[in-house]
Structure formats: structure tokens, C-alpha cells
Motif scaffolding. Structure first.
Motif, PDB file in Angstrom:
ATOM      1  N   LEU A 175       0.829  -1.205   0.000  1.00  0.00           N
ATOM      2  CA  LEU A 175       0.000   0.000   0.000  1.00  0.00           C
ATOM      3  C   LEU A 175       0.870   1.265   0.000  1.00  0.00           C
ATOM      4  CD1 LEU A 175      -2.816   1.320   0.255  1.00  0.00           C
ATOM      5  CD2 LEU A 175      -2.415   1.371   2.718  1.00  0.00           C
ATOM      6  N   LEU A 176       1.808   1.320   0.934  1.00  0.00           N
ATOM      7  CA  LEU A 176       2.592   2.553   1.085  1.00  0.00           C
ATOM      8  C   LEU A 176       3.494   2.773  -0.121  1.00  0.00           C
ATOM      9  CD1 LEU A 176       3.516   2.197   4.858  1.00  0.00           C
ATOM     10  CD2 LEU A 176       1.656   3.518   3.846  1.00  0.00           C
ATOM     11  N   PHE A 177       4.066   1.683  -0.636  1.00  0.00           N
ATOM     12  CA  PHE A 177       4.906   1.826  -1.816  1.00  0.00           C
ATOM     13  C   PHE A 177       4.075   2.290  -3.004  1.00  0.00           C
ATOM     14  CE2 PHE A 177       6.538   0.111  -5.802  1.00  0.00           C
ATOM     15  CZ  PHE A 177       7.756   0.754  -5.850  1.00  0.00           C
ATOM     16  N   SER A 178       2.843   1.804  -3.109  1.00  0.00           N
ATOM     17  CA  SER A 178       1.995   2.247  -4.227  1.00  0.00           C
ATOM     18  C   SER A 178       1.690   3.733  -4.122  1.00  0.00           C
ATOM     19  CB  SER A 178       0.686   1.445  -4.258  1.00  0.00           C
ATOM     20  OG  SER A 178       0.976   0.082  -4.447  1.00  0.00           O
ATOM     21  N   ILE A 179       1.402   4.206  -2.903  1.00  0.00           N
ATOM     22  CA  ILE A 179       1.173   5.646  -2.733  1.00  0.00           C
ATOM     23  C   ILE A 179       2.438   6.414  -3.113  1.00  0.00           C
ATOM     24  CG2 ILE A 179       0.666   7.478  -1.071  1.00  0.00           C
ATOM     25  CD1 ILE A 179      -1.030   5.458   0.472  1.00  0.00           C
ATOM     26  N   GLY A 180       3.570   5.941  -2.619  1.00  0.00           N
ATOM     27  CA  GLY A 180       4.832   6.597  -2.949  1.00  0.00           C
ATOM     28  C   GLY A 180       5.124   6.556  -4.431  1.00  0.00           C
ATOM     29  N   GLY A 181       4.863   5.415  -5.057  1.00  0.00           N
ATOM     30  CA  GLY A 181       5.141   5.275  -6.487  1.00  0.00           C
ATOM     31  C   GLY A 181       4.250   6.160  -7.324  1.00  0.00           C
ATOM     32  N   HIS A 217       6.565  12.153  -0.635  1.00  0.00           N
ATOM     33  CA  HIS A 217       6.689  11.116  -1.668  1.00  0.00           C
ATOM     34  C   HIS A 217       7.837  10.169  -1.349  1.00  0.00           C
ATOM     35  CE1 HIS A 217       8.085   9.191  -5.324  1.00  0.00           C
ATOM     36  NE2 HIS A 217       9.179   9.931  -5.281  1.00  0.00           N
ATOM     37  N   PHE A 218       9.040  10.730  -1.123  1.00  0.00           N
ATOM     38  CA  PHE A 218      10.149   9.782  -0.972  1.00  0.00           C
ATOM     39  C   PHE A 218      10.148   9.115   0.401  1.00  0.00           C
ATOM     40  CE2 PHE A 218      12.731  13.777  -0.236  1.00  0.00           C
ATOM     41  CZ  PHE A 218      13.184  13.497   1.034  1.00  0.00           C
ATOM     42  N   PHE A 223      10.655   4.950   3.378  1.00  0.00           N
ATOM     43  CA  PHE A 223      10.317   4.482   4.714  1.00  0.00           C
ATOM     44  C   PHE A 223       9.128   3.513   4.640  1.00  0.00           C
ATOM     45  CE2 PHE A 223       9.687   6.062   9.375  1.00  0.00           C
ATOM     46  CZ  PHE A 223       9.774   4.762   9.808  1.00  0.00           C
ATOM     47  N   GLY A 224       8.042   3.970   3.986  1.00  0.00           N
ATOM     48  CA  GLY A 224       6.877   3.088   3.840  1.00  0.00           C
ATOM     49  C   GLY A 224       7.209   1.860   3.020  1.00  0.00           C
ATOM     50  N   GLY A 225       8.099   2.030   2.030  1.00  0.00           N
ATOM     51  CA  GLY A 225       8.528   0.896   1.223  1.00  0.00           C
ATOM     52  C   GLY A 225       9.660   0.155   1.907  1.00  0.00           C
TER      53      GLY A 225
END
Lengths: 543, 200
Positions: free
Chosen positions: A365-371, A395-396, A401-403
Motif C-alpha cells: 500500500l505505502l509503496f503504491s502511494i509513494g510510487g 513522496h520519498f 520508509f513506507g517501502g
């Protein structure tokens, strides 16, 4: 170290046992055992991570109200520079490869160690040396660097703070990173056990392999760039000074030619961790094995060609902006391939929400938001609006961190029971995950919104209109810190005094779970012969 | 089990080749700067480049090329167990490294004596493009010179190991890898020489 484990039967303590591998500090810091080196990295990296967290909390505390709250502008600049340098160069770049790559890569491919064990030890020493240099920059020369972790010219050449020492530390850390990458490439090529074909490699190994190529091919550019910074500062050569024929934009190019691929050094291993965890806790073979494996290589390849998207506002031709923007969108495709394959693996799986899985799922989830917010930045038109705002910071942090950070925590919960043979308290682990997840989103989502509203990054002050969101972010940082504290305390307690975990607590099918916990000094009693894939639970008799 | 039984020659050479890639890319950063600044200041680069001494450059090129031959011959010599011949050839390579550095020293000190060095008086009078050329010249040849020194030191160590029979016909990967490193030093120079001394 050994005395902490006295409650376990001696013979069962594997490579941790002072009888089998020698005791005392020297037997650790001069050990060439990949597992001991992995734990050396783990202890150093976790300590530095906690220092980085503390600095992050200080930044947030300063920003709880407009005006000078806690520190002045100069101190604030030094604090966010140090936060960046520590988190990037000392935590997140080495993080997963140096810790879990070292701990697990040789075992996962059925080897007794990495290809060059002594070089591996040298990497750790270089890491410690580089870390010591970066930290010593705080207390020597003209005081702590205040340039941000990017060391942009011309400020990095003009500031009187100790940029040279920090840059030299980064050079040494880069060397350490290169040697680890080189070691892993040769290890994967040369030391796979009989029957461990390329299509039977665990996806964590694939991701480390792709990462290792980026480490080897991109890091030298960072090396020469920081060397140039040092030379410029000492000899005023002028290669980035327009009055002497140089061009400051060239510094940015050289810096991002490394530092964008470095983003993939940071995130690819995390994707590998998630790819290994999701099938185990879905009780299903991974969906799209080859697609995930090859997308790691695709990310490594395309990720090397997108550095220009950091420089849309710096001065580039429109054509160059268009090309870099297009390439940035292309690199999102292999990342999305991974996300879809993970979700497809979950489909109709028998999902067990154990702590490693919770961290892995929140990674998605967090990586998708970041991506996806990365695409907002990759599109030149929107980038102009949000460039250098807290949107970028949010974003980063979602990606890193989320990723990667959450993948690191997932890996801790997944593999530490194997490494120490002891299980942490799973309920507390789930609780700490929940607190972390909530705190994380309050902290960084507030940043995202305040960034969209135009709050620039890297200032210790802001206009009063941004106060509410900044207070929210700061409160989020406290919740996040509480979650981190609980998580590490629980892991530490589990490591030292947890109940015996058994050889295969998660009923996983990769090779590291087929040997005792903790693993013996040379991993395998006899060289294994591999006859099945890494996620073939049926073949392993685990279904 | 003896240590030799664990040795993986293919692995050791693969590791060395990867390391050589990283060295090429390290120099690559400087070549990128060269390309961009040449594009920006073609006339100044030509004027500055004509001031470098081709004779010194050509002599050093010949020296490095023949030393590369010598170290390659040393590898075949050790494979045949010809220890004396190997020592002689490795020694010749080390001597080339030293002569190269002496040449470089003479070349650099002549320029520095005229005040032509980064931030030096003669340098700052020149137009920006020429300053960029000479800065790049000093940094690139300086980094290359450092690699000559490292390669030379490595070969001294190899020479001692051959003399002590630690490197021999059955175990010579250290010599072969040091030879590969020496070829890299040669290869980088093969690009530096025309770019700085000849084509402009």
C-alpha cells in the motif's frame, strides 16, 4: 555477546555459539562468517537508524509551530543534512542487502558462505570507517555540514562547514557498497548449490542480484562526484564554477546519475523481501515468478536512465525533459508488474496475518502511494508546481520508509527467529505494526497535503497558514516513534528471551528453513541438492 | 582441506572484471565532463590542448603499451613454470610504471613552474574554457597516475610472491588479476592520450 544466550542448550546455538565459532568481541569483528558479518551490520545499522530517527523527531519538533521553536536556521540545516546523510548512506542503502543479504543470500542458494568472505569483512570495516568519518564531520573542521545530503554546488563549495570530511565518508561508504555488490554477483553466479537453477532462486536473491549490478555500475559515479567536491574545495579547480569554465548543473547530473539508480538500490531488496514473504503467508506459490524476477532487472536497467527527472527546474532542454519524463513513466511499469503479481498471489490464498505479512502488505500500500505520487513528480508540468515542496519529502518517505523501511521491519520479523532461534511476542509485534502504520500515515500524509499547498522543504520556519498540518505531522512523528520503540523492544526481548522458534516457524519452503535455527557455522551439514522451486510448499511437504 | 582446493579461479576473475568495470565508470564521470566542456568550448580546448607535449605523451603511451605486453607475457611464463622469466617480465612492468611516473612528474612540474595549476596565477588569466581543460587534465591524469602507482605497488607484491614461490604454475590467479588491473591502467591512458594530446 555469547553470555546472553546461556539459557539455550550449547549445541543448539549454531554460529552464535562461542564454542563452534569462537567467543569474545574479536571473534565477531574479525569473523568472515557471512552470518556474523550480517549481525555486525545489523547492530551498526539499527543504532544509526535510531540516531537518524532522533534527528527526524527534532526536525518535526522544530516545525511544530512557526518561527524558531527549538533551534535556529543553522542548527536546523545541520540537523536535516545529518538526518539525510545517515538515513540514506548509512541506513537505507546498505540496510537490506548488507544485513539480510549477508545473513540469508548464501543459505538461500545452498552455499557455505559468500564468494569472497574476507572481502565481505573488509566491506563491513569500510562501512564502519565511512560511518565514523561522516559522524566525525559533526565535531571537526568548521562544524556540521549544512548542505543537505545532496551536497549541491555552489553552496557545498562555499560553506565553511566540514563538507569535505562528510564527502570523504560517503566515498568510503560507496566503496563498501561496491564490494558488497561485487561479492553478491560472484556468489550468485558461482556458488549456487547443485540443482539451484536460475528459475529456482528465491525472489529475494533475484532482487539482491539486480541490486548488486546497480551497486557496481552506479556507485563509482558517486565516488568521482564526491572526489570532485573535495578537490574543488581544496584546490578550487573550478569544474563546477562558471567563472572558470565549469557548470554547476553538471554537478547535479553527475550526482543524480548515481543517486537515482541508488533509489533502486534502496527499494529493490525490499521488493525481494516482500516477494519472499507473501507466498509463505498466503500458502500459495508466487504468481508470475519470472515476471517478478525479470522486472527487478528491468527496474535496474531503466532506473539508470531517469536521473534527469530530479532536474526539471534546474535548466534542461524541453526535449531532454520530455525524454526523462517518458523514461520515468516507463520505469513505473516493472514496479507495477510486481505489485499486480503480489496481489494476484494473495488472490484466493489462505492468508495468515502474522507480523511479517502485516509489514509486507503495508509495504504494497505505502509503496503504491509513494510510487504513484512519484508519477506526479515525473510529469514535468505537475513537477514544476510541487518541486522542492513537502510533497517531494512525503513522496520519498512513502517510498523509502513506507517501502524499504517497512520491508526492513518485515525482514526483521521474518528472519530474526531463524537467526536467533527465538520467537518474539507476536501480539505485541502486531500492535507495534498498527501504531507504526497509523503514525506513519498521519506524519507523511500531512506532509503531502501541506506540500501541495505550497510549503517549501528545508526551511526551519513557515507561514502560520500551515500550522495545523505541521502540528498533525509532528504528532504523527510521536506515534511513529512509539511504534518503533515498541517494535524494537519486542524484537530485542524475543531475540534474548523468546520461546524457541523451531526450525521453520512460518512453514516456508526456501532453503534457510531446512537447516537448524540458529544456522550452524557452515550452514549445511552436507551440500544440499535442490529439486524444487522456492515456493513449492506441496513439494516441500508443507501444504 | 588446503586453501588451494577452495579456490575458484573463474569466480576470482569474474570479481576482478566487475571491479574493473567500476574503475572504468569512475573515469567515465571525468570523460562525461570532458565531452560536455569540449562541446561548449571547442576553440579553447584546441588552444589549451596544443600546449601539451605530444612527445611525452607518446613516450608514455609506448611505455604503457609495451608494459601491458610484458605483464601478459608474464602470465604465460608463469603458466609454463618459468619463474625467472616471470620475475624479469613483472620487473620490467614495474620499471615502466616508475618511468611513466617520472615522465609525468617532469610534465606536471614544467606546467606548475609556469604557474599553470588549479587556482594558479597563469591559470586564472586564461579564458574559462582553457581553465576547464587544464583542470580536467590535472584531475584525470592525476587520478590515472594514482592508478599507475596502485598497479605498480600491486605488481611489487606479485613479484615478491612469485619470488617466494607463493605464485606458481598451479596457482597464479593473483598475477593474472594484477595483470588485468594493469591492462585497465593502460586502457584508460589509451583514451586520455588522444583526447588531451592529439585530437584537439
Amino acid at each position: 555477546m555469547s553470555s546472553y544466550f546461556d539459557t539455550a542448550p550449547r549445541s543448539a546455538r549454531g554460529f552464535l555459539d562461542s564454542g563452534e565459532s569462537g567467543g569474545g568481541l574479536l571473534s565477531w569483528i574479525f569473523s568472515t562468517d557471512h552470518k556474523r558479518i550480517g549481525l555486525l551490520y545489523l547492530s551498526a545499522i539499527v543504532c544509526l537508524f535510531l540516531i537518524g530517527v532522533l534527528l527526524g523527531l527534532l526536525i518535526r519538533l522544530e516545525l511544530i509551530a512557526p518561527g524558531e521553536t527549538l533551534m535556529g536556521a543553522q542548527t536546523y540545516n545541520a540537523v536535516f543534512t545529518l538526518h539525510g546523510v545517515i538515513m540514506i548512506f548509512l541506513f537505507i542503502i546498505p540496510g537490506i542487502p548488507a544485513v539480510f543479504g549477508n545473513l540469508m543470500l548464501p543459505i538461500q542458494i545452498g552455499a557455505r558462505d559468500v564468494a569472497f568472505p574476507r572481502l565481505n569483512l573488509l566491506s563491513w570495516w569500510l562501512y564502519m570507517l565511512g560511518g565514523a568519518m561522516a559522524i566525525s564531520a559533526l565535531f571537526s573542521g568548521g562544524g556540521p555540514p549544512d548542505t543537505g545530503w545532496t551536497f549541491y554546488v555552489p553552496f557545498s563549495l562555499e560553506t565553511t562547514t566540514n563538507v569535505s570530511m562528510a564527502a570523504l565518508g560517503v566515498f568510503v561508504l560507496g566503496f563498501s557498497s561496491i564490494l558488497t555488490g561485487l561479492n553478491f554477483i560472484v556468489t550468485v553466479h558461482r556458488l549456487r548449490a547443485e540443482g539451484m537453477t536460475w528459475t529456482r532462486l528465491p525472489l529475494f536473491v533475484w532482487s539482491l542480484y539486480a541490486t548488486a549490478w546497480v551497486q557496481v555500475l552506479a556507485t563509482p559515479i558517486l565516488g568521482i562526484t564526491v572526489v570532485l567536491i573535495i578537490l574543488e574545495r581544496i584546490f578550487s579547480t573550478g569544474l563546477f564554477d562558471p567563472t572558470r569554465g565549469g557548470d554547476p548543473i553538471m554537478y547535479q547530473h553527475l550526482f543524480w546519475i548515481y543517486s537515482h539508480p541508488a533509489v533502486y538500490i534502496m527499494v529493490l531488496p525490499g521488493m525481494g523481501v516482500v516477494s519472499d514473504i507473501i507466498p509463505v503467508f498466503s500458502r500459495k506459490p508466487i504468481f508470475g515468478y519470472m515476471a517478478i524476477a525479470l522486472s527487478s532487472l528491468a527496474i535496474a536497467a531503466f532506473g539508470s536512465l531517469v536521473w534527469g527527472h530530479h532536474m526539471f527546474t534546474s535548466g534542461m532542454s524541453d526535449m531532454a525533459i520530455l525524454v526523462f519524463s517518458l523514461l520515468t513513466f516507463i520505469v513505473a511499469i516493472p514496479s507495477a508488474i510486481k505489485v499486480f503479481n503480489w496481489v494476484a498471489t494473495l488472490y484466493k490464498g489462505s492468508i495468515h496475518l502474522d507480523p511479517p505479512m502485516l509489514f509486507a502488505l503495508s509495504f504494497i500500500l505505502l509503496f503504491s502511494i509513494g510510487g504513484l505520487t512519484g508519477l506526479v513528480l515525473g510529469a514535468a508540468a505537475t513537477d514544476i508546481h510541487v518541486h522542492d515542496t513537502y510533497f517531494v519529502v512525503a513522496h520519498f518517505h512513502y517510498v523509502m520508509f513506507g517501502g524499504t523501511g517497512f520491508a526492513f521491519f518485515a525482514a526483521l520479523h521474518f528472519w530474526l527467529p531463524k537467526v536467533f532461534g527465538r520467537m518474539y511476542d507476536r501480539k505485541i509485534a502486531n500492535l507495534s505494526w498498527g501504531i507504526l502504520f497509523v503514525g506513519f500515515n498521519i506524519l507523511y500524509f500531512s506532509m503531502m497535503v501541506v506540500g501541495l499547498r505550497g510549503m517549501p522543504r528545508r526551511y526551519y520556519d513557515y507561514v502560520p497558514e500551515f500550522t495545523v498540518l505541521n502540528v498533525m505531522a509532528t504528532v504523527g512523528s510521536w506515534i511513529l516513534a512509539a511504534g518503533l520503540f515498541l517494535m524494537f523492544a519486542n524484537l530485542l526481548r524475543g531475540m534474548l528471551r523468546g520461546a524457541p522458534a523451531g526450525d521453520n516457524p512460518w512453514r516456508a519452503a526456501t532453503l534457510e528453513w531446512s537447516i537448524p535455527s540458529p544456522p550452524p557455522a557452515e550452514n549445511f551439514a552436507a551440500d544440499p541438492v535442490v529439486t524444487r522451486g522456492p515456493y513449492d510448499f506441496k513439494g516441500a511437504g508443507l501444504s | 582441506m588446503s586453501e588451494a582446493a577452495h579456490k575458484d579461479y573463474t569466480g576470482a576473475k569474474l570479481g576482478m572484471w566487475l571491479f574493473l568495470f567500476t574503475e572504468l565508470i569512475l573515469f567515465g564521470g571525468l570523460f562525461i565532463l570532458y565531452a560536455v566542456y569540449l562541446h561548449r568550448y571547442p576553440a579553447e580546448f584546441a588552444a589549451a590542448g596544443s600546449e601539451l607535449n605530444e612527445v611525452f605523451g607518446a613516450a608514455n603511451t609506448l611505455l604503457l603499451l609495451s608494459s601491458s605486453l610484458a605483464i601478459a607475457l608474464a602470465t604465460s611464463a608463469i603458466q609454463r613454470g618459468a619463474k625467472g622469466r616471470t620475475l624479469w617480465l613483472v620487473g620490467a612492468t614495474i620499471a615502466s610504471a616508475l618511468i611513466f611516473m617520472v615522465n609525468k612528474y617532469v610534465e606536471w612540474s614544467a606546467k606548475i613552474g609556469h604557474g599553470l595549476y588549479p587556482d594558479g596565477p597563469a591559470m586564472l588569466e586564461r579564458p574559462p574554457g582553457e581553465i576547464a581543460f587544464f583542470s580536467l587534465y590535472y584531475i584525470t591524469t592525476g587520478l590515472h597516475g594514482l592508478h599507475v602507482l596502485i598497479g605498480g605497488a600491486l605488481l611489487v607484491w606479485v613479484w615478491l610472491r612469485v619470488a617466494a614461490d607463493a605464485i606458481h604454475a598451479e596457482d597464479y590467479v593473483a598475477l593474472e588479476n594484477s595483470g588485468l588491473y594493469w591492462h585497465l591502467v593502460d586502457l584508460v591512458w589509451i583514451f586520455i592520450f588522444p583526447l588531451y594530446y592529439l585530437i584537439i
